[in-house]
Enzyme design. Sequence first.
Site, short mmCIF file in Angstrom:
data_model
loop_
_atom_site.label_atom_id
_atom_site.label_comp_id
_atom_site.label_asym_id
_atom_site.label_seq_id
_atom_site.Cartn_x
_atom_site.Cartn_y
_atom_site.Cartn_z
CG HIS A 39 104.14 54.99 -7.76
ND1 HIS A 39 104.48 54.09 -8.75
CD2 HIS A 39 103.09 54.44 -7.11
CE1 HIS A 39 103.67 53.05 -8.69
NE2 HIS A 39 102.81 53.24 -7.71
NE ARG A 89 115.99 18.17 -0.98
CZ ARG A 89 115.63 19.46 -0.99
NH1 ARG A 89 114.38 19.79 -1.21
NH2 ARG A 89 116.53 20.40 -0.79
NE ARG A 128 113.17 12.62 0.42
CZ ARG A 128 112.64 13.57 -0.35
NH1 ARG A 128 111.54 14.21 0.04
NH2 ARG A 128 113.21 13.90 -1.49
N GLY A 158 106.04 16.30 5.35
CA GLY A 158 106.39 16.71 4.00
C GLY A 158 105.21 17.47 3.42
CG ASN A 215 106.81 20.63 -0.75
OD1 ASN A 215 106.42 21.64 -0.18
ND2 ASN A 215 108.08 20.43 -1.03
CG ASP A 216 104.67 14.46 -2.07
OD1 ASP A 216 104.14 14.71 -3.16
OD2 ASP A 216 105.80 13.97 -1.95
CB CYS A 246 111.43 18.67 5.88
SG CYS A 246 110.57 17.20 5.25
#
EC number: 2.7.9.1
Length: 963
Positions: A545, A651, A707, A857, A859-860, A922
């Site tokens: 297992h 960034r 950015r 973007g 995430n935001d 991104c």
Amino acid sequence: MLYIRKKMTSMIVKTTPELFKGNGVFRTDHLGENRMVSRSNRLGDGSNRFPRTGTIHCQRLSIAKTGLHRETKARAILSPVSDPAASIAQKRVFTFGKGRSEGNKGMKSLLGGKGANLAEMASIGLSVPPGLTISTEACQQYQIAGKKLPEGLWEEILEGLSFIERDIGASLADPSKPLLLSVRSGAAISMPGMMDTVLNLGLNDQVVVGLAAKSGERFAYDSFRRFLDMFGDVVMGIPHAKFEEKLERMKERKGVKNDTDLSAADLKELVEQYKSVYLEAKGQEFPSDPKKQLELAIEAVFDSWDSPRANKYRSINQITGLKGTAVNIQCMVFGNMGDTSGTGVLFTRNPSTGEKKLYGEFLVNAQGEDVVAGIRTPEDLDTMKRFMPEAYAELVENCNILERHYKDMMDIEFTVQEERLWMLQCRAGKRTGKGAVKIAVDMVGEGLVEKSSAIKMVEPQHLDQLLHPQFHDPSGYREKVVAKGLPASPGAAVGQVVFTAEEAEAWHSQGKTVILVRTETSPDDVGGMHAAEGILTARGGMTSHAAVVARGWGKCCIAGCSEIRVDENHKVLLIGDLTINEGEWISMNGSTGEVILGKQALAPPALSPDLETFMSWADAIRRLKVMANADTPEDAIAARKNGAQGIGLCRTEHMFFGADRIKAVRKMIMAVTTEQRKASLDILLPYQRSDFEGIFRAMDGLPVTIRLLDPPLHEFLPEGDLDNIVHELAEETGVKEDEVLSRIEKLSEVNPMLGFRGCRLGISYPELTEMQARAIFEAAASMQDQGVTVIPEIMVPLVGTPQELGHQVDVIRKVAKKVFAEKGHTVSYKVGTMIEIPRAALIADEIAKEAEFFSFGTNDLTQMTFGYSRDDVGKFLPIYLAKGILQHDPFEVLDQQGVGQLIKMATEKGRAARPSLKVGICGEHGGDPSSVGFFAEAGLDYVSCSPFRVPIARLAAAQVVVA
């Protein structure tokens, strides 16, 4: 016990492709007799289903003792697929036996993976014990009915049972001709160890006497005590440990080490002791009616679908949308009938390395669960080759047949009963990343599969495993190796020792890295196994297992390490005279099986030639480009090495955190006048320019999307006590403490992620955008002068109106004009924006008039669409996932119904306004395989992810094309 009512003589069936043309007439040659048979005729097995083309050599069978014995060697060459039964929608019980079946491998959603593959193996002529499969729909109906067998199902099961009884000439509950059954689960997706199995069902005090008369007392009572143990554990809920305790005491009293050393009289006594466990634990007798046993066992398998451990496994592996588990009921064959019997598990190729060589284990005089559950440490397949050469040769041939038929590496369970081979299960084998890539590349080379099929054989998670670290210097720890076990799952792991799954989960939640050390793992441990960096067990083999689950997750695992003793009560690991306490550090080499004292240094793995070959196939097929998120020249070099086709997100704020730069940033933040800010920005300009030059050099000829400054300014301030912060900033910047305090108070925001950040900074302080744009264009011009091909793309963050973007575009273009005039030449560039505010997605056509590219973007965009703060979502998201309110963490797996629709809408509207618009993504979702598929279908041009997830995104993009 098992026998065939009618002896079958050798028969050859020859068919032609014309079978399915015209009248479908074909010829059979049977013992020299020629007959013409049309499609309307029924074959001798009562089936309407015909093989397509080829030859089947059936085998001659005879009655001998309790087993089925081969008189002529079986071979199966052709691969027919049976048509599903006519009324599948109503049918809930499907039978199968050698040469015929009511199901096939394409019916996994209905029959489960195990049932569908048993039906398929039977239909292609392999020796499969006859049986029946109860469908997953029946399980679903059982759950809906309040955990009761749905109306009419029991009668259908009994009808299927009659098929098994007729096929082998034995009956359930008949001591003179005893039929014993196995009852196993099998969902559509393999879930190792998650469901429950019962073997030897049908035994009671009367049947065991009849079985003993045919097969010997020791075998009969060994089977009975195993059944009592399994039935008690799985069906009645009596802990396995209560039975194990009786067994260990018996072995201790008799002075023997192994179960096989106990006599028939010992086992008889043990059976009575096991019965007493039922009375002690449940206050009732063991159920002796075999049909009642069968009913209870079926219900137990259905119940196990909803058990905590099964739910946890599905949650961890994000398995959703299944109806339930099927139930497979088969005539038992026995590997515990003496030294000419045994049981084993194998993979047709090495699942860890991919080597084309049978890889597995075998136990003489044992049943299948002994190997799979890791209860006894088995031997390798050479043992079988020595003791049972004919059965081994047939097994090798069957493995080749199955690989050719399924076109994949297979995981096979088998039993040998008195030198007669039986195939009990086959499925596509789980494998490591290294194994998956080699198997795919080799099978293309062997002509077994096309490149497009090979691309589907490697999961994106497999590549993730290949990118995991190994030990930096294995030779450096040789003197610290304290034990060695079986290398069950490769890679390296370093962590603190814990002894229970609960501790592993708790320590992991505190941010600690742990190694889970167990005598043996069980399905109940899956949560802790998932939380651990590595798993170390004292017992079990390469197919136990722990080994199977660890390989599936890409976790390091060492199994069967007999040198260690685990004292869970005192929380210590004993290795000879050495004692390792809970919390102490150990390291594991899953590729060699070495257990090492202390923390050893890890190093990133190197990419293999096989992986490079495989990825070249993926790149040739995919349409979607894959870029990388990279903030430094070092990141850019790593991204290019991993196959990135450019930088999708650089960034700039990450460049500000260096010790030599942060002071200038803080001076800029503390500045009150434009002149003060410009003075600080002039200090930062050469740093930014130098970083951009390094990135442009690394990405020569590829686009680099930069950015502009995005985060709130307070993120650049020191953390801690306010008085200390004020004092530190005053010393760093030369500003008086009261002025510093006033400035900090002005920067303070209730919700900074929706506050003064992104383009709002550049609009309020245009000199900030001017400095960054100048650094970009000066770096680009400088690199161009040095022969580097630069393709800069400047991205404005957090835009919600076209006016915001228009303001920043004007600033950028004015700076470009100045720099190009100073340098005497121009650089081609683009200006675009991030789409991360829902409003921007809704008015994308207007935004596109100013933007030459969009980059989502996510995430935001996810944060603002859901209204979830990423910093606070941990307080309620686990509850949402547990209660099924959300199926996935939307910050890890894209919300296609909500956020995804915004992406589609913005893409369509943007391209309607500007047909040449370049569109990508991104956010973190750029590296998630399921999200990448959506982005490709939505028509995006590229995804961008972290450098080390680039290969995963490349593969996911290719798999969208070949799906």
